[in-house]
Scaffold this motif. Structure first.
Motif, PDB file in Angstrom:
ATOM      1  N   LEU A  79       0.825  -1.193   0.000  1.00 25.53           N
ATOM      2  CA  LEU A  79       0.000   0.000   0.000  1.00 25.53           C
ATOM      3  C   LEU A  79       0.866   1.253   0.000  1.00 25.53           C
ATOM      4  O   LEU A  79       1.815   1.360   0.770  1.00 25.53           O
ATOM      5  CB  LEU A  79      -0.901   0.018   1.239  1.00 25.53           C
ATOM      6  N   ARG A  80       0.561   2.182  -0.891  1.00 30.20           N
ATOM      7  CA  ARG A  80       1.258   3.468  -0.924  1.00 30.20           C
ATOM      8  C   ARG A  80       0.391   4.573  -0.326  1.00 30.20           C
ATOM      9  O   ARG A  80       0.836   5.324   0.524  1.00 30.20           O
ATOM     10  CB  ARG A  80       1.645   3.808  -2.379  1.00 30.20           C
ATOM     11  N   TYR A  81      -0.840   4.698  -0.789  1.00 29.13           N
ATOM     12  CA  TYR A  81      -1.746   5.708  -0.262  1.00 29.13           C
ATOM     13  C   TYR A  81      -3.123   5.112   0.004  1.00 29.13           C
ATOM     14  O   TYR A  81      -3.607   4.268  -0.760  1.00 29.13           O
ATOM     15  CB  TYR A  81      -1.948   6.865  -1.251  1.00 29.13           C
ATOM     16  N   GLN A  82      -3.750   5.595   1.069  1.00 29.56           N
ATOM     17  CA  GLN A  82      -5.178   5.372   1.294  1.00 29.56           C
ATOM     18  C   GLN A  82      -5.728   6.691   1.839  1.00 29.56           C
ATOM     19  O   GLN A  82      -5.361   7.120   2.929  1.00 29.56           O
ATOM     20  CB  GLN A  82      -5.444   4.237   2.274  1.00 29.56           C
ATOM     21  N   ILE A  83      -6.571   7.330   1.049  1.00 29.17           N
ATOM     22  CA  ILE A  83      -7.065   8.660   1.391  1.00 29.17           C
ATOM     23  C   ILE A  83      -8.591   8.598   1.493  1.00 29.17           C
ATOM     24  O   ILE A  83      -9.270   8.257   0.512  1.00 29.17           O
ATOM     25  CB  ILE A  83      -6.652   9.704   0.335  1.00 29.17           C
ATOM     26  N   LYS A  84      -9.115   8.935   2.670  1.00 32.16           N
ATOM     27  CA  LYS A  84     -10.552   8.842   2.921  1.00 32.16           C
ATOM     28  C   LYS A  84     -11.154  10.233   3.093  1.00 32.16           C
ATOM     29  O   LYS A  84     -10.635  11.063   3.835  1.00 32.16           O
ATOM     30  CB  LYS A  84     -10.812   8.023   4.194  1.00 32.16           C
ATOM     31  N   GLY A  85     -12.271  10.448   2.388  1.00 36.19           N
ATOM     32  CA  GLY A  85     -13.043  11.667   2.562  1.00 36.19           C
ATOM     33  C   GLY A  85     -14.495  11.324   2.782  1.00 36.19           C
ATOM     34  O   GLY A  85     -14.884  10.152   2.716  1.00 36.19           O
ATOM     35  N   ASN A  86     -15.301  12.340   3.010  1.00 35.39           N
ATOM     36  CA  ASN A  86     -16.713  12.053   3.260  1.00 35.39           C
ATOM     37  C   ASN A  86     -17.485  11.763   1.969  1.00 35.39           C
ATOM     38  O   ASN A  86     -18.677  11.476   2.009  1.00 35.39           O
ATOM     39  CB  ASN A  86     -17.373  13.199   4.042  1.00 35.39           C
TER      40      ASN A  86
END
Length: 322
Positions: free
Chosen positions: A254-261
């Motif tokens: 995993l490099r990125y995990q970006i969570k938004g609404n």
């Protein structure tokens, strides 16, 4: 200065071969490689000269030969971390601009002293934060700018490896030399977080060792806490997690995990530029499958390696975008 900037690189290893010479060679109107500090070189044997294929390349054995050379305008420091402050101070004092491989220095006090000296001498001092131009980072940066994910909730950035055995006979694996992962990969991850989000409100973390040798923290975990008032997350608090593990099993890292609404962005695998440059022998020329630096197609990932964007639709269902 007139004509290309004359550069001297301290060190003839990987940094010269994969991170500095390729870009100097790509922009000959802007830069030229004047000299290399290679302590083990002789008149007849030099790995820097063999790699670059530059017969007229000046190869020296001491720092004094660099600082005392009036032709040298910019010095690139790619030596072990503990030498950064001493070498940079001597180069700045000699009137040279300085570019330093991360970390700039191992301590805050040393960094401030160098910054003050550079200002006093009206010289440029900069860390080599090349990961600001990684394709995956630029993609993440673009998603945040376009507010694709809505207001942010959590941002995870990782640089993991699966290397159960230490690499012998390298200064990067030497304990007690401030070569810990937080100074190495951590310099990139922290810099990227600061570029995206600015200074955090609070910081928490853990540096730890997963393998021999003892005394070298080869892994770390950092949490950066941002307030509810942050423009990218308001009205939510934002948690930024930075991590590097030297023993992280799995064929996909995993490099990125970006969570938004309003969505989730997930990216596996590392940017391809470093791996590409490691394959190049500049003396014999570019392999057929390598696009020249700066040309269309340079740094482009293979099909299937791109990140995945999942967005929530107005009806509550999910849409997946590659």
């Amino acid at each position: 200065m007139s004509g290309p900037i004359k550069c001297s690189i301290l060190g003839a290893g990987l940094s010269l071969q994969a991170f500095h010479y390729p870009f100097i060679a790509t922009y000959p109107d802007l830069f030229t490689l004047h000299s290399v500090l290679e302590r083990s070189a002789t008149a007849s044997k030099s790995s820097a000269r063999d790699f670059t294929g530059l017969e007229g390349l000046k190869v020296v054995n001491t720092l004094e030969e660099v600082t005392g050379d009036d032709e040298v305008e910019l010095v690139v420091i790619s030596t072990p971390n503990l030498s950064h402050f001493e070498y940079a101070k001597k180069c700045l004092s000699a009137g040279k601009h300085v570019l330093i491989e991360k970390p700039l220095t191992p301590t805050y006090a040393e960094a401030i002293e160098l910054i003050d000296l550079a200002k006093e001498k009206n010289l440029i001092l900069a860390p080599f934060q090349n990961r600001r131009w990684d394709a995956d980072f630029l993609a993440a940066k673009g998603l945040l700018k376009e507010e694709k994910l809505g207001q942010l909730l959590e941002f995870v950035s990782r640089f993991d490896r699966f290397r159960p055995q230490a690499v012998p006979n390298t200064w990067k694996e030497a304990p007690g030399q401030l070569n810990d992962a937080i100074y190495n990969l951590g310099s990139h991850l922290i810099d990227q977080a600061l570029v995206l989000f600015g200074k955090p409100e609070k910081v928490g973390g853990w540096c730890y060792n997963l393998r021999a040798p003892e005394g070298l923290d080869d892994s770390f975990l950092l949490h950066l806490y941002y307030p509810r008032s942050h423009p990218l997350s308001k009205p939510y608090p934002l948690l930024v997690t930075l991590q590097a593990s030297i023993i992280n099993p799995g064929s996909k890292q995993l490099r990125y995990q970006i969570k938004g609404n309003k969505g989730l962005y997930t990216k596996y695998g590392l940017d391809v530029q470093e791996a590409t440059l490691r394959k190049v022998d500049w003396n014999t020329g570019l392999p057929e499958d390598v696009t020249p630096v700066g040309k269309d197609g340079w740094g482009v990932e293979a099909d299937g390696a791109e990140g995945e964007l999942e967005l929530v639709k107005e009806d509550g269902s999910w849409e997946t975008v590659k």
